[in-house]
Design an enzyme around this catalytic site. Structure first.
Site, PDB file in Angstrom:
ATOM      1  N   CYS A 191      39.872  36.753  33.988  1.00 16.47           N
ATOM      2  CA  CYS A 191      40.261  36.159  35.268  1.00 16.47           C
ATOM      3  C   CYS A 191      41.490  35.292  35.011  1.00 16.47           C
ATOM      4  CB  CYS A 191      39.117  35.389  35.922  1.00 16.47           C
ATOM      5  SG  CYS A 191      38.642  33.843  35.104  1.00 16.47           S
ATOM      6  N   ASP A 214      37.844  34.411  43.701  1.00 19.66           N
ATOM      7  CA  ASP A 214      37.913  33.154  42.954  1.00 19.66           C
ATOM      8  C   ASP A 214      37.199  32.053  43.742  1.00 19.66           C
ATOM      9  OD1 ASP A 214      38.539  30.956  41.413  1.00 19.66           O
ATOM     10  OD2 ASP A 214      40.691  31.370  41.360  1.00 19.66           O
ATOM     11  N   ARG A 231      35.141  32.856  36.878  1.00 24.30           N
ATOM     12  CA  ARG A 231      34.645  34.226  36.996  1.00 24.30           C
ATOM     13  C   ARG A 231      34.416  34.930  35.663  1.00 24.30           C
ATOM     14  NH1 ARG A 231      39.201  36.298  40.884  1.00 24.30           N
ATOM     15  NH2 ARG A 231      40.342  34.817  39.574  1.00 24.30           N
TER      16      ARG A 231
END
Length: 169
Positions: free
Chosen positions: A14, A131, A20
């Protein structure tokens, strides 16, 4: 002739490697251990940006993961490197932007290894893992829902790859 033990390595990516990708790292690691594949599957995570070097995952990420039984406390953020494509069999980006950044870094001979995490989802239909950083608790729960689903599909994929690799030559 000795049986060879196949191995497989997955990298989750990420932006900053604090929400994440460490969630995916922790969830998949948990599933790998509980499936009996810990000696065969290596799990890692990284960020396309070096915003948080050596930092633990965001406290909200850790809290929500812990509520579902995943311990992320030992994970530390790091930046993705070009040699990650040599070291890993599969590199999974959480969204389109990080996929594009990873593609820019990826040597052409390893392009087949790069995919989106949500390609492995079995129940949810989402192009990306969004996100959660600037949102509330619901965002972190959505990340976990998508990641758990994708990790189930990923575990099935990895089992298939390990079976292919363990066949005699």
């Amino acid at each position: 002739m000795q049986d060879r033990v196949a191995t497989y390595s997955v990298l989750f990516v990420c932006m900053g490697n604090i929400c994440r990708s460490p969630t995916a790292h922790g969830v998949f690691r948990h599933k790998v251990v509980h499936s009996g594949l810990a000696s065969q599957v290596r799990v890692d995570s990284a960020g396309t940006h070096n915003y948080h070097p050596d930092k633990a995952p965001d406290h909200r990420t850790q809290r929500h993961a812990a509520q579902r039984g995943y311990d992320l406390s030992d994970l530390r953020a790091r930046q993705m490197l070009a040699n990650d494509f040599e070291r890993h069999d599969l590199v999974l980006a959480m969204d389109w932007d990080n996929l594009a950044l990873a593609q820019d870094l990826c040597p052409p001979e390893h392009a087949r290894k790069l995919r989106r995490m949500t390609e492995f989802c079995q129940r949810f239909d989402s192009p990306v893992v969004p996100d959660p950083y600037y949102g509330g608790a619901a965002g972190f729960e959505e990340v976990l829902d998508l990641v758990e689903d994708a990790c189930d599909g990923l575990l099935h994929h990895v089992r298939q790859q390990l079976q292919l690799r363990s066949r005699p030559l």
